[in-house]
Motif scaffolding. Structure first.
Motif, mmCIF file in Angstrom:
data_model
loop_
_atom_site.group_PDB
_atom_site.id
_atom_site.type_symbol
_atom_site.label_atom_id
_atom_site.label_comp_id
_atom_site.label_asym_id
_atom_site.label_seq_id
_atom_site.Cartn_x
_atom_site.Cartn_y
_atom_site.Cartn_z
ATOM 1 N N VAL A 218 0.836 -1.210 0.000
ATOM 2 C CA VAL A 218 0.000 0.000 0.000
ATOM 3 C C VAL A 218 0.870 1.259 0.000
ATOM 4 N N ILE A 219 0.443 2.246 -0.768
ATOM 5 C CA ILE A 219 1.133 3.533 -0.847
ATOM 6 C C ILE A 219 0.214 4.610 -0.296
ATOM 7 N N VAL A 220 0.681 5.315 0.732
ATOM 8 C CA VAL A 220 -0.198 6.325 1.327
ATOM 9 C C VAL A 220 0.360 7.746 1.260
ATOM 10 N N ASN A 221 1.511 7.924 0.624
ATOM 11 C CA ASN A 221 2.009 9.291 0.450
ATOM 12 C C ASN A 221 2.943 9.355 -0.757
ATOM 13 N N PRO A 222 3.217 10.583 -1.232
ATOM 14 C CA PRO A 222 4.039 10.723 -2.434
ATOM 15 C C PRO A 222 5.447 10.147 -2.274
ATOM 16 N N ASP A 223 6.012 10.223 -1.080
ATOM 17 C CA ASP A 223 7.342 9.653 -0.875
ATOM 18 C C ASP A 223 7.361 8.175 -1.211
ATOM 19 N N GLN A 224 6.359 7.466 -0.744
ATOM 20 C CA GLN A 224 6.261 6.036 -1.062
ATOM 21 C C GLN A 224 5.959 5.839 -2.544
ATOM 22 N N ALA A 225 5.132 6.735 -3.097
ATOM 23 C CA ALA A 225 4.717 6.578 -4.503
ATOM 24 C C ALA A 225 5.904 6.675 -5.447
ATOM 25 N N LYS A 226 6.896 7.518 -5.088
ATOM 26 C CA LYS A 226 7.987 7.731 -6.031
ATOM 27 C C LYS A 226 9.178 6.807 -5.776
ATOM 28 N N ALA A 227 9.097 5.987 -4.754
ATOM 29 C CA ALA A 227 10.195 5.061 -4.480
ATOM 30 C C ALA A 227 10.399 4.135 -5.683
ATOM 31 N N SER A 228 11.649 3.776 -5.927
ATOM 32 C CA SER A 228 11.947 3.019 -7.147
ATOM 33 C C SER A 228 11.275 1.647 -7.140
ATOM 34 N N ASP A 229 11.071 1.086 -5.953
ATOM 35 C CA ASP A 229 10.456 -0.247 -5.889
ATOM 36 C C ASP A 229 8.963 -0.171 -5.568
ATOM 37 N N ALA A 230 8.384 1.008 -5.757
ATOM 38 C CA ALA A 230 6.961 1.167 -5.412
ATOM 39 C C ALA A 230 6.097 0.311 -6.324
ATOM 40 N N PRO A 231 5.080 -0.338 -5.761
ATOM 41 C CA PRO A 231 4.142 -1.067 -6.623
ATOM 42 C C PRO A 231 3.400 -0.067 -7.513
ATOM 43 N N LEU A 232 3.084 -0.508 -8.707
ATOM 44 C CA LEU A 232 2.396 0.370 -9.663
ATOM 45 C C LEU A 232 0.897 0.337 -9.391
ATOM 46 N N ILE A 233 0.353 1.484 -9.035
ATOM 47 C CA ILE A 233 -1.075 1.531 -8.700
ATOM 48 C C ILE A 233 -1.935 1.431 -9.950
ATOM 49 N N ARG A 234 -1.540 2.191 -10.986
ATOM 50 C CA ARG A 234 -2.383 2.227 -12.184
ATOM 51 C C ARG A 234 -1.844 1.310 -13.277
ATOM 52 N N ASP A 235 -1.823 0.026 -12.969
ATOM 53 C CA ASP A 235 -1.380 -0.946 -13.969
ATOM 54 C C ASP A 235 -2.453 -1.180 -15.033
ATOM 55 N N ASP A 236 -3.609 -0.532 -14.867
ATOM 56 C CA ASP A 236 -4.648 -0.616 -15.891
ATOM 57 C C ASP A 236 -4.345 0.292 -17.076
ATOM 58 N N LYS A 237 -3.451 1.263 -16.882
ATOM 59 C CA LYS A 237 -3.233 2.278 -17.922
ATOM 60 C C LYS A 237 -2.023 1.935 -18.772
ATOM 61 N N GLU A 238 -2.118 2.284 -20.046
ATOM 62 C CA GLU A 238 -0.945 2.172 -20.896
ATOM 63 C C GLU A 238 -0.098 3.411 -20.674
ATOM 64 N N ASN A 239 1.183 3.298 -20.929
ATOM 65 C CA ASN A 239 2.092 4.446 -20.795
ATOM 66 C C ASN A 239 2.076 5.054 -19.391
ATOM 67 N N GLN A 240 1.928 4.213 -18.401
ATOM 68 C CA GLN A 240 1.961 4.718 -17.029
ATOM 69 C C GLN A 240 2.937 3.841 -16.242
ATOM 70 N N PRO A 241 4.240 4.009 -16.517
ATOM 71 C CA PRO A 241 5.209 3.090 -15.909
ATOM 72 C C PRO A 241 5.460 3.354 -14.430
ATOM 73 N N THR A 242 5.114 4.556 -13.941
ATOM 74 C CA THR A 242 5.361 4.872 -12.526
ATOM 75 C C THR A 242 4.071 5.413 -11.921
ATOM 76 N N ASN A 243 4.178 5.821 -10.662
ATOM 77 C CA ASN A 243 3.007 6.391 -9.989
ATOM 78 C C ASN A 243 2.919 7.910 -10.167
ATOM 79 N N LYS A 244 3.813 8.463 -10.974
ATOM 80 C CA LYS A 244 3.757 9.911 -11.188
ATOM 81 C C LYS A 244 2.668 10.243 -12.198
ATOM 82 N N ILE A 245 1.864 11.266 -11.881
ATOM 83 C CA ILE A 245 0.794 11.666 -12.801
ATOM 84 C C ILE A 245 1.272 12.771 -13.730
#
Lengths: 793, 291
Positions: A135-162
Motif C-alpha cells: 500500500v502507498i499512502v504518500n508521495p514519498d512512497q509513490a515515487k520510491a523506485s520499488d513502489a508497486p504500480l497503482i495504475r497498472d490498468d493504464k498504458e504508458n503509465q510506468p510509474t506512480n507519477k501523474i
C-alpha cells in the motif's frame, strides 16, 4: 419618482433569504425526499482494504435474499463498457472494480433491492476474496523506485507519477535569487480535508423504456456538465437526458465530480426499468468522494535587506489518490496554484508541480476554493510571515511595503494573471486598527513575563474568482461561461433561470435583487429557478466562487436586454421617440416632462397587449456571459490568540476580517458567507483533517475521527468591509463565497507561530492540535506532516 | 446507515424488562438514551436480536440526595438533568464539574448517566467520575437486587459486571466523610470528541484534612483507570504545593496512555499531571477563600 432600491430589495438590501421559508419549515426538496412510484433502493459494497487484487466475487448469497432485484459487479459493468468512466482531469476512474481495488472505500459491487435495509443485508452477504498488495499512502512512497504500480490498468503509465508541470519565469527567478541579500525558505503540508456537506451524495435514476428518456435527480453543483458527461459515458443522446439537481444540502466542491454511484444507479434503472435511488451514507461520502488539499508545499523567497521581495520559487507535490479526478480547468494541472503572491509586487516567480497516485480516495476538488487557491494563499502567507521574521521586519509593514499599490492596476503578476482593482493597504490598516495591533508588541512582551503566550497572525490576499474567461478556462473541453434567461410576465412579475446551481449560496434571493436593480421589478416579484437541465439555460454550475462573477453578470445582462426592449415599448406608449426617453429605477419618462412616464410593469403589460408595429410581442430574453477576466476580491484576516503553555491549547481572543468583494448584492448573505468561510478556516487550522495509517485505512471516515467544529469551539468574528468595484463586472461585484476559507487558515497558524516565535519554532503543520503546539513549545522544533495515527488500541 | 434486523420491546416495569433480558439470554440490548447504542446499531457494530427500550418504565428518571448524604441516580436520569441540577451543584462538585463536559449539548438531552457507566467506554466520563467517587451500581435481576462497587463494575473496555439478565437500575454515590470536594477536567479536540485525557477527582475533607481521595482517569488507557491508590498519598494530609505535586506525579504514573492521533503517551501523561494539579490547586484556593 424612481423607486427606493433598498425597499424593492435591490442591490445592497439585506433581504431575508427566500429559500429559507421552505428550509426552516422542513419543506425543502432534497434528493432523498423524492419518492417515485415503484422506486428501488441501491447500496454499494465498498472495499475494506486499500490495495488488493480481486480474486473472486461471490454474489450468490446476496441474490437469495428476498427483495433483492439486481446485484451488479465490475464484470457486469465491463460487459456494458461501463466499468470505467472519465474523470474531470482526463484520467479514468473505476465505476465498479474489475481488476484491483486501489483505495479503501472503493466501489466493488452494488445491490438494488426493495428497501435499503435489504440492500445493505445483501451487500453483507457478498463474499469478495482479495489478494493483498503493498500500500502507498504518500508521495514519498509513490515515487520510491520499488513502489508497486497503482495504475497498472493504464498504458504508458510506468510509474506512480501523474504529471510534472511548471509555470512562470525560471531564468528570471534564478537571477532574482542570485541577486538576493537573503533567502528565506519554508516547507509546509496542507493536510487532506473533506468538504463534508451536510447532505451526502445521492441520485435517483429513472429510465423510461417507452419514451427513451432518462431522468436523474442528483446532488450536483453542475447539472449541465453532468448531462454532457452522462451523454458521453452512457452513450445516450443528450436531449433524452434530464438532470435535476433539487435543493442541495451544501456542496463545497464535493458535488462537482461524477461519482460511481450515479453511474451505477443509471445502469440499474435501465436494467430494472424502475427508478433506482442511491443515497450515500456519511462514511461513504467521507471515504470515497472528492477530498481537498493533500499537498506538500515548499519554496523560498529572494529578499533585499530593505524588505523588497525580488522573487519566489515554489514546488508542490500533490497526492491525488488512486485516480486523477481533480475538478479543475484543464489547462492547469495543479489548479490555480500560481495565483499565489498575486497581491504582492514581485518581479519574478517560478512554480514546479508534481502529482502522484496513491492508494487513497480520488479527488482534489476545489473545496470551497477556486482550484487550489487555498493551498496557494496558505503557502503565500506562511512564506511571507517567515520572510518578515527572517528579515526582522514587522509582519504588517513587510506586507504593506510589498503590496501592489492602488495606482498600479491593471497589474500583471509574475505568474501572468492580470489583477485589476483593490485597496490592499487600506484593508490591512482597518484590520490592524480593529485587532489592536499598535500596542500589541508591548502587550505580548508583558504577557510573556507572566507566562502567557499571545500572538497576532495576519493573512492578506487577493484571489482569482469567477472562471472563465473561456479563452483560458474549460472543464473537459467545455468552455467556462454562463447564461441567464428572464421572462417578464404580462403583470410585471418575472421568472429568472440560470445555469448556476445554488447549494446554500442564496441565488433565489440574490439573483432577484440583480433583476430589481436593473429593472425596478421588486425582488419579491421575481422567482428564480435553477438545476433542471430541461428548463434551465446552459451553465457551468456553481463552485469556485463563480456564480456572481459569471451567472450573476448574465442576470444583469439579460435584464438590460429586457430593459432595451421595454424602452421601445415605452416610447410607443408615451408616443415619443426612443431617444427622448430617460430611465430611472422602475420607470421610463419623457426627458422634457418627468411626470409623463410608464412603469416597467406598464411596459410588460403592453408587451403582451399593445405591441408597436414591427416589434415581436412578449418580454423575455436570454444572455450568455463570458467574463473578460477573473474577479479579484481582497481580504485581510487577523487573528489574536492565546496559548496555554502547559497544554498547548490555544484560544482565539479575537478574529477580524476585512473583505473587499466589490459591490455587495446582499450584505447579509455576504457576511454569512464570510462567517461560514472563517469557520472552515478555523477548522482546517485546528482540527479538520483526514489521514491514513500505513495499511491505507482512512482515519477520518466518521465524525468521531473527522472533526468539524461546532458552535461551541468556533470563535466570534468581527467583520469589516471595503468596496472597490470590479471594473469589468456589470454591477461591480466580485466573488466572495470562498475568500475566508482560502485566506483564513494562515491567519490562525501565523498567530500561533507569532505567539511561540521566541522558542525558535518556524512551523507547525496543520492541524494545530494542542499536543503538537505543546511539543513545539517544549522542544523548540518544527512539527511537520500529519499527526501519527492510532497504534493498536 | 441501516441497522440489521432487530426486535423491539417496550416493557412498562423493571420486572418485565428483567424477564425479557432473561428470555433472550444475552441476545438483547437495553436501550436507554441510545447515544452510543444507536450509532453502533447503524454502523452494524452491534446487531442484537432484541432491543429492550426502558424509556417507558415510570419512576427511573430521578436523582436525589438522601438524608444520609448519599446521592441516588435513576436509570433514566439524563446527563442534562445533572447538568442543570441545583442539588448536584450544591452537594457533588465532581459530578457538577463533569456534567457539562459530557459529549455535547444534544447528546446530554437524551443520554443517561447509568447507561454511560454501563457502556464502560475507556474514554467515558461517568465511569471515571463514579470510580473516583467510590460509587456503586444497583443491579436488578430475576432473583432481586444486588449492589456492585464501581471498582468491580467496569471489567474492561466496553465490559461491565452485569449478568445478561440484570438491569442497572440506579447509581449510588456514597455520602462523604466530611465535605465533598472535587473536580473534573477533560482535554478534547472538539466538544463531543472522545477525551484525549480526563481526570476525575473526589476528596472528602474534614476541615483542611483529606479523609478520602479518589481519582480516576479516562482516555489514557485500555479501560477506565482507577488511580485511587496513587491518590492515597493525599489521605491524612492537607493540600499544599508539595502534596499536590506528589499526587499529580503519582497519578500520572498510574496512567497508561498510548500514542495516537490525539497525542503522544508522554503528552497525555503530562496532561493528567497538569489536570490533577489544577483541580487540587483549585480546591485549595477555594478552601482558602472560604476560610
Amino acid at each position: 419618482m424612481a423607486l427606493d432600491e433598498i425597499k424593492i430589495g435591490g442591490l445592497g438590501a439585506s433581504r431575508r433569504r427566500v429559500e429559507d421559508n421552505r428550509f426552516i419549515r422542513g419543506k425543502g426538496q432534497y434528493v432523498d425526499d423524492i419518492v417515485l412510484p415503484g422506486m428501488l433502493h441501491m447500496e454499494i459494497l465498498r472495499s475494506p482494504v486499500a490495495h488488493a487484487r480481486i480474486k473472486s466475487i461471490d454474489v450468490s448469497a446476496a441474490w437469495e435474499i428476498p427483495g433483492v432485484r439486481l446485484v451488479l459487479t465490475g464484470e457486469m459493468m465491463a460487459a456494458r463498457n461501463l466499468a470505467w468512466m472519465p474523470t474531470l482531469s482526463y484520467d479514468t476512474q473505476a465505476v465498479l472494480a474489475t481488476d484491483k481495488v486501489r483505495f479503501q472505500g472503493q466501489e466493488v459491487a452494488a445491490v438494488i433491492a426493495d428497501d435499503p435495509y435489504i440492500a445493505k443485508d445483501a451487500c453483507q452477504a457478498i463474499v469478495v476474496e482479495y489478494e493483498m498488495l503493498p500500500v502507498i499512502v504518500n508521495p514519498d512512497q509513490a515515487k520510491a523506485s520499488d513502489a508497486p504500480l497503482i495504475r497498472d490498468d493504464k498504458e504508458n503509465q510506468p510509474t506512480n507519477k501523474i504529471f510534472d508541470w511548471e509555470i512562470g519565469d525560471k531564468a528570471g527567478t534564478d537571477k532574482a535569487f542570485a541577486e538576493a541579500d537573503k533567502i528565506s525558505k519554508i516547507e509546509l503540508h496542507y493536510p487532506r480535508s473533506h468538504p463534508s456537506p451536510l447532505e451526502s451524495c445521492g441520485s435517483i435514476a429513472d429510465f423510461n423504456r417507452a419514451t427513451g428518456k432518462l431522468t436523474v435527480y442528483m446532488t450536483t453543483q453542475a447539472p449541465h456538465i453532468i448531462r454532457a458527461a452522462v451523454a458521453m459515458v452512457a452513450e445516450l443522446p443528450e436531449h433524452m437526458i434530464r438532470i435535476v439537481s433539487p435543493d442541495l444540502g451544501g456542496g463545497f466542491g464535493n458535488k462537482v465530480p461524477v461519482y460511481p454511484g450515479y453511474v451505477i444507479s443509471i445502469l440499474a434503472s435501465i436494467l430494472t426499468e424502475r427508478p433506482v435511488k442511491w443515497i450515500e451514507d456519511k462514511s461513504g461520502n467521507l471515504i470515497s468522494t472528492g477530498f481537498g488539499r493533500d499537498v506538500y508545499l515548499e519554496g523560498e523567497m529572494a529578499l533585499r535587506k530593505d524588505g523588497k521581495i525580488l522573487g519566489v520559487r515554489m514546488h508542490t507535490i500533490s497526492d491525488h489518490g488512486a485516480f486523477y479526478a481533480d475538478a479543475q480547468p484543464s489547462k492547469f494541472k495543479i489548479g490555480l496554484m500560481h495565483s499565489a503572491f498575486a497581491c504582492y509586487d514581485i518581479p519574478a516567480a517560478h512554480l514546479t508541480a508534481t502529482g502522484y497516485y496513491t492508494n487513497k480516495a480520488p479527488g482534489g476538488v476545489a473545496y470551497r476554493c477556486s482550484f487550489r487557491v487555498t493551498e496557494a494563499m496558505f503557502f503565500q502567507e506562511r512564506m511571507v510571515q517567515a520572510a518578515a521574521d527572517d528579515l526582522g521586519i514587522d509582519q504588517a509593514e513587510f506586507r504593506r511595503m510589498n503590496f501592489v499599490k492602488d495606482d498600479m492596476f491593471p497589474y500583471r503578476t509574475a505568474f501572468g494573471f492580470l489583477t485589476d482593482s483593490g485597496q490592499y493597504a487600506k484593508c490591512l490598516d482597518i484590520g490592524l486598527e480593529a485587532i489592536g495591533y499598535k500596542n500589541f508588541k508591548a502587550e505580548q512582551e508583558e504577557a510573556r513575563k507572566r507566562g502567557r503566550l499571545l500572538g497576532i497572525g495576519i493573512s492578506t490576499m487577493t484571489e482569482p474568482l469567477g472562471a472563465g474567461n473561456s479563452r483560458e478556462y474549460d472543464i473537459i473541453g467545455i468552455k467556462m461561461f454562463d447564461s441567464a434567461e428572464l421572462r417578464v410576465h404580462m403583470t410585471g412579475k418575472a421568472l429568472l433561470r440560470t445555469g448556476a446551481k445554488s447549494q446554500g449560496q442564496g441565488h433565489e434571493t440574490t439573483w432577484a435583487q440583480i433583476v430589481a436593480h436593473e429593472l425596478g421589478i421588486p425582488a419579491e416579484d421575481v422567482v428564480v429557478e435553477e438545476g433542471d437541465t430541461d428548463t434551465a439555460p446552459f451553465g457551468m454550475g456553481t463552485y469556485a466562487s463563480r456564480s456572481t462573477p459569471v451567472a450573476g453578470a448574465a442576470v444583469a445582462m439579460v435584464s438590460r436586454k429586457i430593459r432595451a426592449k421595454a424602452r421601445k415599448i415605452a416610447a410607443h406608449l408615451l408616443e415619443v421617440s426612443e431617444e427622448d426617453i430617460e430611465w430611472e429605477l422602475g420607470r421610463f419618462y419623457v426627458r422634457s416632462n418627468q411626470e409623463r412616464g410608464v412603469t416597467i410593469q406598464d411596459c410588460a403589460m403592453a408587451a403582451y397587449s399593445n405591441v408597436p408595429d414591427g416589434l415581436e410581442p412578449g418580454l423575455e430574453n436570454n444572455a450568455y456571459y463570458d467574463p473578460p477576466n477573473l474577479t479579484w476580491p481582497f481580504a485581510a484576516y487577523l487573528a489574536k490568540v492565546e496559548i496555554d503553555p502547559e497544554t498547548g491549547v490555544w484560544d482565539v481572543l479575537k478574529m477580524v476580517a476585512v473583505d473587499d468583494c466589490g459591490v455587495r448584492i446582499n450584505p447579509m448573505i455576504v457576511e454569512g458567507q464570510i462567517m461560514g468561510g472563517l469557520t472552515e478556516a478555523y477548522a482546517m487550522a485546528s482540527m479538520q483533517y483526514i489521514t491514513f495509517d500505513e495499511e491505507g485505512n482512512c482515519i477520518g471516515s466518521n465524525f468521531m475521527d473527522y472533526l468539524l467544529p461546532t458552535a461551541w469551539e468556533t470563535p466570534g468574528f468581527e467583520l469589516h468591509e471595503v468596496v472597490t468595484p470590479c471594473p469589468h463586472h456589470p454591477i461591480g461585484a466580485k466573488g466572495i463565497g470562498e475568500c475566508a476559507t482560502v485566506g483564513g487558515p494562515a491567519a490562525f497558524v501565523n498567530a500561533v507561530m507569532n505567539a511561540i516565535h521566541h522558542t525558535g519554532v518556524r512551523n507547525v503543520d496543520m492541524p494545530l492540535m494542542p499536543n503538537r503546539v505543546y511539543e513545539a513549545i517544549q522542544t523548540g522544533k518544527d512539527i511537520s506532516g500529519m499527526p501519527p495515527v492510532r497504534s493498536g488500541n | 446507515m441501516y441497522p440489521s434486523r432487530f426486535g423491539y420491546e417496550s416493557p412498562k416495569s423493571v420486572a418485565e424488562a428483567v424477564a425479557l433480558l432473561d428470555q433472550f439470554g444475552g441476545e438483547a440490548k437495553v436501550l436507554a438514551g441510545g447515544q452510543s447504542l444507536v450509532p453502533m446499531l447503524k454502523l452494524r457494530f452491534a446487531a442484537p436480536e432484541m432491543l429492550i427500550d426502558i424509556n417507558n418504565i415510570d419512576g427511573l428518571r430521578y436523582h436525589r440526595v438522601d438524608p444520609d448524604g448519599s446521592i441516588h441516580i435513576g436509570a433514566l436520569c439524563r446527563h442534562e438533568d445533572l447538568e442543570f441540577s441545583d442539588v448536584i451543584a450544591k452537594s457533588q462538585p465532581t459530578i457538577a464539574a463533569a456534567a457539562h463536559l459530557v459529549a455535547d449539548p444534544i447528546v446530554r438531552t437524551r443520554g443517561t448517566f447509568v447507561g454511560s457507566v454501563c457502556h464502560a467506554d475507556p474514554q467515558g466520563d461517568w465511569a471515571a467520575a463514579m470510580i473516583a467517587l467510590d460509587g456503586r451500581i444497583v443491579a436488578q435481576g430475576p432473583k432481586g437486587k444486588r449492589e456492585i462497587a464501581m471498582k468491580n463494575f467496569v471489567s474492561g473496555p466496553f465490559q461491565n459486571a452485569l449478568a445478561f439478565n440484570e438491569l442497572a437500575v440506579e447509581a449510588i454515590i456514597p455520602a462523604p466523610k466530611g465535605v465533598a470536594r472535587g473536580g473534573y477536567l477533560k482535554l478534547e479536540r472538539r466538544v463531543g470528541d472522545f477525551a484525549t485525557a480526563s481526570v476525575a477527582v473526589s476528596l472528602d475533607m474534614v476541615g483542611d484534612t483529606i479523609a478520602r481521595a479518589g481519582i480516576a482517569l479516562a482516555g489514557v488507557g485500555g479501560h477506565t483507570i482507577d488511580a485511587t491508590e496513587a491518590a492515597s498519598v493525599l489521605v491524612g494530609k492537607t493540600l499544599t504545593a508539595e502534596s499536590i505535586a506528589a499526587a499529580a506525579t503519582a497519578v500520572a504514573a498510574a496512567a497508561d496512555p498510548r500514542t495516537d492521533h490525539r497525542g503522544s503517551s508522554d503528552y497525555k501523561r503530562h496532561i493528567v499531571e497538569t489536570f490533577v494539579s489544577r483541580i487540587l490547586t483549585g480546591i485549595a484556593n477555594t478552601s482558602q477563600k472560604a476560610a
